[in-house]
Write a protein that holds these residues in place. Structure first.
Motif, PDB file in Angstrom:
ATOM      1  N   ILE A  12       0.825  -1.453   0.244  1.00  0.00           N
ATOM      2  CA  ILE A  12       0.278  -0.489   0.325  1.00  0.00           C
ATOM      3  C   ILE A  12       0.421   1.267  -0.176  1.00  0.00           C
ATOM      4  N   SER A  85      -3.560   1.022  -9.116  1.00  0.00           N
ATOM      5  CA  SER A  85      -3.750  -0.345  -8.186  1.00  0.00           C
ATOM      6  C   SER A  85      -4.490  -1.525  -8.912  1.00  0.00           C
ATOM      7  N   SER A 112      -2.047  -1.675  -3.962  1.00  0.00           N
ATOM      8  CA  SER A 112      -2.471  -0.329  -3.463  1.00  0.00           C
ATOM      9  C   SER A 112      -2.305   1.156  -3.167  1.00  0.00           C
ATOM     10  N   ILE A 114      -3.018   4.743  -2.421  1.00  0.00           N
ATOM     11  CA  ILE A 114      -4.175   5.747  -1.712  1.00  0.00           C
ATOM     12  C   ILE A 114      -4.202   7.039  -2.572  1.00  0.00           C
TER      13      ILE A 114
END
Lengths: 115, 116
Positions: A12, A85, A112, A114
């Motif tokens: 992430i 992503s 991922s 963000i």
């Protein structure tokens, strides 16, 4: 026997960050190392590939770094975006002989990004 | 066509049932490949065709798996007497060149098989 080991399993990062995905291989006959990007419900799509005669290859925001002596290669994504992503797979194949058309894939890294 | 087309997109089979999965490769592509992708894993090679000839079937997990490409275009992967461990996404890919993975495959979106 897993011939291509990929890490991390998931990652992430914040938008604009530089995720790095690593792969290590065992078979010294491998001479082609592609990276594939896979979105949910879709097949893998070729992103970028490298051969062992170069140590780095860039295509847009994607860079492969290759270390032949360590039998490792990695994918860097510059200025990552939420649209990046996806699950990323490293792969390898041999240059000739039986099975040269086969790709051996790593287990994948779910990235991922963000906003 | 513009891409590799696979059908059906989803298939639910009862254990012991036979299934057939279809792949329409990109027109004119010589090479056709089948891969199996278990949940959370990378694709694993099953078999390779060059035109109508099946040159490698070393990845087929058992004799319950059979693939054909009789006219060198459309291919069918058949699984007999399905088992729960057969549950996976089955990916088809095609390539313009006759050999070498490094010329780049184009994958289809796959058929998700669930055996219940």
């Amino acid at each position: 026997q897993q011939q291509v080991k990929q890490s991390p399993q998931s990652l992430i990062v914040q938008k604009g960050g530089i995720p790095i995905i690593n792969c290590a291989y065992e078979n010294t006959a491998f001479d082609y190392f592609p990276w594939y990007q896979q979105f949910p419900g879709k097949g893998p799509a070729l992103l970028i590939a490298i051969r062992p005669d170069v140590s780095e290859k860039k295509e847009g925001r994607f860079t492969i770094s290759f270390n032949k002596s360590a039998k490792q290669f990695s994918l860097h994504i510059m200025d990552s975006q939420p649209g990046d992503s996806a699950t990323y797979f490293c792969a390898a194949s041999t240059g000739s002989g039986a099975g040269s058309y086969q790709l051996t894939f790593g287990k994948g890294t779910k990235l991922s990004v963000i906003p | 066509g513009a891409g590799v087309s696979q059908s059906p997109r989803y298939k639910v089979a009862k254990r012991g049932q036979d299934v057939a999965l279809r792949c329409d490769p990109i027109s004119g592509h010589v090479s056709l490949f089948w891969y199996q992708q278990a949940l959370g894993q990378g694709p694993e090679f099953l078999t390779y065709f060059q035109n109508e000839a099946q040159l490698d079937k070393s990845g087929l997990p058992s004799d319950r798996f059979f693939a054909e490409r009789p006219e060198g275009s459309v291919s069918t992967l058949k699984i007999q007497r399905t088992q729960q461990e057969d549950s996976a996404v089955y990916l088809c890919a095609s390539s313009q060149m006759s050999v070498r993975a490094n010329y780049g495959y184009t994958f289809g979106s796959g058929t998700r098989l669930t055996v219940v």
